[in-house]
Design an enzyme around this catalytic site. Structure first.
Site, PDB file in Angstrom:
ATOM      1  N   GLU A  60       2.052   1.837  -3.439  1.00 54.67           N
ATOM      2  CA  GLU A  60       0.983   2.427  -4.253  1.00 54.67           C
ATOM      3  C   GLU A  60       1.010   3.960  -4.138  1.00 54.67           C
ATOM      4  O   GLU A  60       0.895   4.675  -5.144  1.00 54.67           O
ATOM      5  CB  GLU A  60      -0.372   1.883  -3.823  1.00 54.67           C
ATOM      6  CG  GLU A  60      -1.566   2.541  -4.496  1.00 54.67           C
ATOM      7  CD  GLU A  60      -2.735   2.729  -3.556  1.00 54.67           C
ATOM      8  OE1 GLU A  60      -3.243   3.875  -3.460  1.00 54.67           O
ATOM      9  OE2 GLU A  60      -3.150   1.752  -2.902  1.00 54.67           O
ATOM     10  N   HIS A  61       1.184   4.462  -2.919  1.00 51.45           N
ATOM     11  CA  HIS A  61       1.290   5.913  -2.720  1.00 51.45           C
ATOM     12  C   HIS A  61       2.527   6.469  -3.427  1.00 51.45           C
ATOM     13  O   HIS A  61       2.470   7.528  -4.056  1.00 51.45           O
ATOM     14  CB  HIS A  61       1.381   6.232  -1.232  1.00 51.45           C
ATOM     15  CG  HIS A  61       0.071   6.193  -0.506  1.00 51.45           C
ATOM     16  ND1 HIS A  61      -0.446   7.295   0.144  1.00 51.45           N
ATOM     17  CD2 HIS A  61      -0.841   5.203  -0.334  1.00 51.45           C
ATOM     18  CE1 HIS A  61      -1.606   6.969   0.692  1.00 51.45           C
ATOM     19  NE2 HIS A  61      -1.860   5.711   0.428  1.00 51.45           N
ATOM     20  N   GLU A  95      -3.692   7.674   7.682  1.00 53.79           N
ATOM     21  CA  GLU A  95      -4.755   6.866   7.073  1.00 53.79           C
ATOM     22  C   GLU A  95      -5.097   5.682   7.974  1.00 53.79           C
ATOM     23  O   GLU A  95      -6.271   5.356   8.181  1.00 53.79           O
ATOM     24  CB  GLU A  95      -4.284   6.375   5.699  1.00 53.79           C
ATOM     25  CG  GLU A  95      -5.337   5.636   4.895  1.00 53.79           C
ATOM     26  CD  GLU A  95      -4.814   5.279   3.509  1.00 53.79           C
ATOM     27  OE1 GLU A  95      -5.364   4.325   2.919  1.00 53.79           O
ATOM     28  OE2 GLU A  95      -3.872   5.927   3.021  1.00 53.79           O
ATOM     29  N   HIS A 151       0.824  -1.202   0.000  1.00 48.81           N
ATOM     30  CA  HIS A 151       0.000   0.000   0.000  1.00 48.81           C
ATOM     31  C   HIS A 151       0.863   1.259   0.000  1.00 48.81           C
ATOM     32  O   HIS A 151       0.561   2.241  -0.691  1.00 48.81           O
ATOM     33  CB  HIS A 151      -0.920  -0.032   1.229  1.00 48.81           C
ATOM     34  CG  HIS A 151      -1.762   1.187   1.385  1.00 48.81           C
ATOM     35  ND1 HIS A 151      -1.926   1.814   2.598  1.00 48.81           N
ATOM     36  CD2 HIS A 151      -2.468   1.910   0.502  1.00 48.81           C
ATOM     37  CE1 HIS A 151      -2.713   2.863   2.442  1.00 48.81           C
ATOM     38  NE2 HIS A 151      -3.058   2.951   1.182  1.00 48.81           N
TER      39      HIS A 151
END
Length: 480
Positions: free
Chosen positions: A87-88, A164, A84
């Site tokens: 992905e950022h 997040e 993840h």
């Protein structure tokens, strides 16, 4: 019926099958047969990267996506969340673009873009005017092949990911409970780790962890380009060969099985957190759906479990709602079920509920199990089953109105190694499930030995602003 119960969501995690590189040509069978049903065409570039094109000329727009068969389940202990985080970081530059320039250029083209990560896959997408498809293919292929960024950029974005996690999990008692449930249910399977990662792993993560994950898994043979919209397949293939086809071929790393051992007794956890209400979630180990043709007995059982979940909570006024949340002596404020029987990892059937005033989590647990036991004892009617299959069919048809849904369906199918028309095949299989099969799985898979129960024990609430609870099952994506 909620989108989460449509065939797109049911297909979101089926077991992946490797696809081998070939010369650029339509894939022959089964893909050529399925293309007749969907209108989509599938190709393989010389470097092993796949391309799927779905023409839809109702509007001069197109959706462009890149899906990778890699997610949090491909991480190793100590680096949870790196899929993840990467992905950022894919938005933070390449050899030719500075951080943030990718998004600025997509916006200048009149497009919208984002990305997502799940346990099973990672995806990137743009919706743009069809005339600008070449521009986004050049941008996406560049960052796929040449992603790079300064260490300071990584440190800043890592803090975004930590926030997040705080917003979506740490500050949400029910989401935290589900995280603990998965961690307690699975021992060997990487599904035990959260997609967003454990906070201690995020605290210790280095730029090198993300770069190593990128170098290992972002290879052409582990990815597919999906284009849906006002396009000509031959022209899209030519663009793909010019952009993505220039990326050097590399082998996909081998994956170790990491099979989950059989559970041999009930597990219970109590999770204490500030909350207004208790909450209980029951996870039963069940077989998964691994194919949509030449089914094994376990595949038939997985289909019947999907139908059972829909009968229990797949529509307004379904069994759990009527039995637990209605009437003067109602047990729960809400109750639901989810047959999570598709995925590259092990499968679960989930039951959950929130106690009504004056009722306990134990009351809700007993009521949930009683409804499944009732199905096992008395069965279901053909009319109930017909209702849910009609809703499945409607959901499949409505999804075709959206280019995003069309492209997502095709990407999901590829990730799972399925034919292009897997949605149609699955719908036909679900239509063939019988009431007797639903009654049979209700009787065989809901005992104590394969069950893990997680109970939220409310603690006093501190004064803090309320935040809407996110969907705990949704893939992780970038915060804006």
């Amino acid at each position: 019926m909620k989108r989460a119960l449509t065939l797109l969501a049911l297909l979101a995690g089926m077991h992946a099958l490797a696809q081998q590189p070939a010369s650029p040509a339509p894939v022959h069978p089964p893909a050529s047969e399925s293309a007749k049903a969907t209108g989509a065409q599938q190709f393989t570039l010389q470097n092993g990267m796949q391309l799927i094109v779905q023409p839809d000329r109702r509007a001069p727009t197109a959706v462009h996506m890149v899906w990778l068969r890699v997610g949090s389940m491909d991480e190793v202990d100590g680096t949870s969340g790196v899929a993840h985080v990467l992905e950022h970081m894919m938005f933070k530059g390449s050899k030719t673009l500075p951080p943030g320039e990718f998004s600025r250029r997509v916006a200048a083209l009149g497009g919208q873009e984002n990305a997502f990560t799940s346990r099973d896959y990672t995806g990137y997408y743009q919706q743009i005017p069809a005339s600008r498809l070449q521009d986004v293919m050049q941008l996406e292929s560049d960052r796929f092949a040449h992603n790079q960024w300064p260490d300071e950029e990584f440190k800043r974005e890592l803090e975004v990911v930590k926030e997040e996690r705080r917003m979506r999990t740490d500050d949400q008692p029910r989401a935290s409970l589900i995280e603990q449930l998965y961690a307690s249910t699975f021992i060997a399977s990487p599904y035990r780790r959260p997609v967003v990662g454990w906070m201690s792993d995020l605290d210790a993560m280095t730029p090198g962890d993300a770069r190593e994950f990128y170098a290992r898994w972002y290879v052409p043979a582990n990815a597919v380009i999906v284009v849906a919209g006002d396009v000509e397949p031959a022209q899209v293939l030519a663009l793909a060969q010019k952009t993505y086809g220039a990326i050097p071929a590399r082998a996909v790393p081998p994956r170790k099985p990491r099979e989950e051992p059989e559970q041999k007794g009930m597990r219970r956890i109590a999770f204490k957190a500030p909350a207004d209400q208790a909450y209980v979630a029951l996870a039963f180990r069940v077989p998964g759906l691994q194919r949509v043709s030449e089914l094994a007995a376990t595949d038939r059982d997985a289909l019947a479990l999907m139908a059972l979940s829909a009968v229990l909570s797949g529509y307004d006024g379904a069994r759990l709602q009527r039995a637990l949340t209605q009437g003067a002596d109602r047990v729960a404020d809400n109750a639901g079920s989810d047959a999570s029987v598709v995925g590259r990892g092990p499968s679960l059937f989930l039951l959950s509920g929130v106690p009504a005033a004056g009722k306990s989590a134990q009351d809700v647990e007993a009521a949930l199990r009683a409804e499944v036991a009732r199905v096992a004892r008395e069965g279901i009617s053909a009319a109930e089953l017909s209702r849910v299959t009609t809703q499945w069919a409607a959901g499949t048809i409505y999804a075709r109105d959206s280019l995003q849904s069309q492209a997502s369906d095709l990407g999901h199918n590829w990730v799972q190694g399925l034919p292009l028309d897997a949605d149609e095949r699955l719908l036909q299989l679900l239509r063939g499930v019988t009431p007797a099969e639903v009654q049979s799985v209700a009787a065989r898979y809901f005992g104590d030995d394969q069950l893990t129960v997680a109970t939220l024990v409310p603690q006093p609430m501190a004064a803090r602003p309320s935040k809407p609870a996110p969907d705990a099952a949704a893939p992780e994506g970038r915060l804006h």
